[in-house]
Motif scaffolding. Structure first.
Motif, PDB file in Angstrom:
ATOM      1  N   UNK A  12     -52.039  23.118 -39.587  1.00  0.00           N
ATOM      2  CA  UNK A  12     -53.572  23.631 -39.535  1.00  0.00           C
ATOM      3  C   UNK A  12     -54.462  22.141 -39.649  1.00  0.00           C
ATOM      4  N   UNK A  13     -53.972  21.026 -40.468  1.00  0.00           N
ATOM      5  CA  UNK A  13     -54.655  19.766 -40.320  1.00  0.00           C
ATOM      6  C   UNK A  13     -54.487  19.000 -38.716  1.00  0.00           C
ATOM      7  N   UNK A  14     -53.273  19.279 -38.223  1.00  0.00           N
ATOM      8  CA  UNK A  14     -53.081  18.620 -36.866  1.00  0.00           C
ATOM      9  C   UNK A  14     -53.791  19.307 -35.765  1.00  0.00           C
ATOM     10  N   UNK A  15     -53.963  20.929 -35.934  1.00  0.00           N
ATOM     11  CA  UNK A  15     -54.769  21.675 -35.118  1.00  0.00           C
ATOM     12  C   UNK A  15     -56.194  21.456 -35.302  1.00  0.00           C
ATOM     13  N   UNK A  16     -56.678  21.324 -36.367  1.00  0.00           N
ATOM     14  CA  UNK A  16     -58.130  21.224 -36.757  1.00  0.00           C
ATOM     15  C   UNK A  16     -58.822  19.784 -36.449  1.00  0.00           C
ATOM     16  N   UNK A  17     -57.725  18.709 -36.675  1.00  0.00           N
ATOM     17  CA  UNK A  17     -58.233  17.542 -36.361  1.00  0.00           C
ATOM     18  C   UNK A  17     -58.602  17.428 -34.899  1.00  0.00           C
ATOM     19  N   UNK A  18     -57.288  18.108 -34.091  1.00  0.00           N
ATOM     20  CA  UNK A  18     -57.663  17.889 -32.460  1.00  0.00           C
ATOM     21  C   UNK A  18     -58.828  18.544 -32.293  1.00  0.00           C
ATOM     22  N   UNK A  19     -59.040  19.738 -32.546  1.00  0.00           N
ATOM     23  CA  UNK A  19     -60.191  20.356 -32.047  1.00  0.00           C
ATOM     24  C   UNK A  19     -61.283  19.949 -32.651  1.00  0.00           C
ATOM     25  N   UNK A  20     -61.593  19.277 -33.750  1.00  0.00           N
ATOM     26  CA  UNK A  20     -62.651  18.411 -34.231  1.00  0.00           C
ATOM     27  C   UNK A  20     -62.894  17.198 -33.128  1.00  0.00           C
ATOM     28  N   UNK A  21     -61.875  16.585 -33.040  1.00  0.00           N
ATOM     29  CA  UNK A  21     -62.213  15.318 -32.171  1.00  0.00           C
ATOM     30  C   UNK A  21     -62.677  15.731 -30.622  1.00  0.00           C
ATOM     31  N   UNK A  22     -62.089  16.939 -30.219  1.00  0.00           N
ATOM     32  CA  UNK A  22     -62.445  17.417 -28.746  1.00  0.00           C
ATOM     33  C   UNK A  22     -64.080  17.767 -28.842  1.00  0.00           C
ATOM     34  N   UNK A  23     -64.224  18.654 -29.947  1.00  0.00           N
ATOM     35  CA  UNK A  23     -65.840  19.382 -29.972  1.00  0.00           C
ATOM     36  C   UNK A  23     -66.585  18.087 -30.242  1.00  0.00           C
ATOM     37  N   UNK A  48     -60.494  11.073 -38.939  1.00  0.00           N
ATOM     38  CA  UNK A  48     -60.118  10.657 -40.425  1.00  0.00           C
ATOM     39  C   UNK A  48     -60.643  12.132 -41.316  1.00  0.00           C
ATOM     40  N   UNK A  49     -60.909  13.112 -40.415  1.00  0.00           N
ATOM     41  CA  UNK A  49     -61.451  14.445 -41.082  1.00  0.00           C
ATOM     42  C   UNK A  49     -60.184  14.870 -42.141  1.00  0.00           C
ATOM     43  N   UNK A  50     -59.107  14.942 -41.466  1.00  0.00           N
ATOM     44  CA  UNK A  50     -57.837  15.502 -42.259  1.00  0.00           C
ATOM     45  C   UNK A  50     -57.788  14.873 -43.851  1.00  0.00           C
ATOM     46  N   UNK A  51     -57.588  13.549 -43.613  1.00  0.00           N
ATOM     47  CA  UNK A  51     -57.583  12.898 -44.901  1.00  0.00           C
ATOM     48  C   UNK A  51     -58.721  13.082 -45.642  1.00  0.00           C
ATOM     49  N   UNK A  52     -60.219  13.210 -45.214  1.00  0.00           N
ATOM     50  CA  UNK A  52     -61.362  13.471 -45.942  1.00  0.00           C
ATOM     51  C   UNK A  52     -61.103  14.816 -46.665  1.00  0.00           C
ATOM     52  N   UNK A  53     -60.862  16.019 -45.780  1.00  0.00           N
ATOM     53  CA  UNK A  53     -60.827  17.227 -46.506  1.00  0.00           C
ATOM     54  C   UNK A  53     -59.780  17.387 -47.543  1.00  0.00           C
ATOM     55  N   UNK A  54     -58.568  16.783 -47.327  1.00  0.00           N
ATOM     56  CA  UNK A  54     -57.410  16.633 -48.264  1.00  0.00           C
ATOM     57  C   UNK A  54     -57.918  16.054 -49.737  1.00  0.00           C
ATOM     58  N   UNK A  55     -58.462  14.791 -49.378  1.00  0.00           N
ATOM     59  CA  UNK A  55     -59.013  14.135 -50.711  1.00  0.00           C
ATOM     60  C   UNK A  55     -60.181  14.678 -51.363  1.00  0.00           C
ATOM     61  N   UNK A  56     -60.882  15.284 -50.554  1.00  0.00           N
ATOM     62  CA  UNK A  56     -62.066  16.233 -51.147  1.00  0.00           C
ATOM     63  C   UNK A  56     -61.626  17.318 -51.948  1.00  0.00           C
ATOM     64  N   UNK A  57     -60.626  18.025 -51.362  1.00  0.00           N
ATOM     65  CA  UNK A  57     -60.060  19.286 -51.929  1.00  0.00           C
ATOM     66  C   UNK A  57     -59.291  18.923 -53.124  1.00  0.00           C
TER      67      UNK A  57
END
Length: 316
Positions: A12-23, A48-57
């Motif tokens: 999900x992090x890979x998918x989410x990161x890819x869609x966030x970059x595109x958008x 950097x969004x996946x690392x950010x979400x993981x660290x924040x979580x």
């Protein structure tokens, strides 16, 4: 079951990161932001969004060791694993901007992080703000120097014609995947740490760190295999700077991050500083401004030693 949550979390992090970059890139085109600025800022923040979400979580769920070591481990993996394996595929040429700007800035941020954590064993909101402001200053300098050298970042121009509806859908998919991916990865990793008898700091610096570095590894190896000249050491160094300044900086602004595992300050962070520092002698000796296959092998072996020591010394 915990391993399944970790695997699903990574996916999900890979998918989410890819869609966030595109958008994010498509949205930036709508606001007429230049390709160079999009490449240097928008794409860097989005990746950097996946690392950010993981660290924040991790910080919010009471696992600050994972929050810190996710970044420390990712920075080590970017150099030892990603750069090492990429160089094994094909030698990497190093441009002068690496030692004139990117490397010194990475070392300043790395040493600042060590000082902030060592000083009072907590990364406070003020220190997080200082890191993030430092990142903004770095980006301004980077963009100005790129304009002077007429550097244009590689950005997919097809995203300029994407509809607003599609951008909204991509943002929704990206945000949802990142949220659940980070939650499942952190919870699954905590269960694995408990079951195999290692600390959360060990899982953060190894399993989670490698997982969040996989996209960079895949992109770098594919580019090297295609013998593309666009493989830039600066991109990996930039990722390390963003990890410290935006991931830990923003996380600390939302919730201060205490150091709960002693090996973070007595061991892990010194490995991060060591991998960062060794790049300078590596690019000048024996052949200048090149990371050869032998140097790549050296980095991968050093990373293997680090991982071995992490698990043998990290038993609870």
């Amino acid at each position: 079951m915990s391993l399944l949550w970790v695997i699903l979390g990574f996916a999900l992090l890979v998918i989410g990161g890819e869609y966030l970059v595109r958008s994010s890139v498509a949205l930036s085109f709508k606001f007429n932001i230049s390709k160079m600025v999009i490449g240097m800022t928008v794409v860097s923040f989005a990746t950097s969004a996946p690392e950010l979400l993981v660290s924040l979580q991790a910080a919010l769920s009471g696992s600050p060791a994972i929050a810190i070591n996710n970044v420390v481990g990712s920075n080590i993996a970017n150099i030892g694993l990603v750069l090492g394996i990429t160089a094994l595929v094909g030698s990497i040429a190093v441009d002068k901007s690496f030692y004139k700007l990117n490397w010194p800035v990475m070392m300043v941020f790395s040493l600042a992080l060590y000082y902030f954590l060592k000083n009072d064993t907590v990364l406070t909101a003020y220190e997080g703000a200082a890191l993030f402001i430092g990142l903004i200053v770095f980006l301004v300098v980077l963009i100005r120097s790129a304009k002077k050298d007429k550097v244009v970042e590689a950005v997919d121009e097809n995203l300029a014609t994407v509809s607003n509806f599609k951008i909204a859908i991509w943002l929704l998919i990206g945000a949802t995947a990142l949220y659940f991916g980070s939650e499942w990865l952190v919870e699954g990793s905590k269960e694995i740490a408990l079951s195999i008898g290692v600390s959360e700091a060990v899982i953060g610096v190894s399993l989670i760190a490698i997982g969040t570095s996989v996209p960079e590894l895949a992109a770098s190896v594919i580019a090297a295999a295609k013998q593309e000249k666009a493989i830039s050491l600066g991109n990996l160094i930039g990722s390390n700077i963003f990890n410290i300044a935006s991931v830990l900086g923003l996380t600390a602004l939302i919730k201060p991050i205490p150091v709960t595992e002693p090996q973070i300050l007595s061991n892990d962070i010194f490995w991060m500083l060591g991998f960062s520092a060794v790049l300078i002698p590596l690019i000048f000796l024996p052949n200048r401004l090149q990371i050869s296959r032998f140097k790549g092998f050296f980095l991968v072996v050093a990373y293997g030693i680090f991982m071995f020591l992490v698990f043998t010394q990290g038993k609870i």
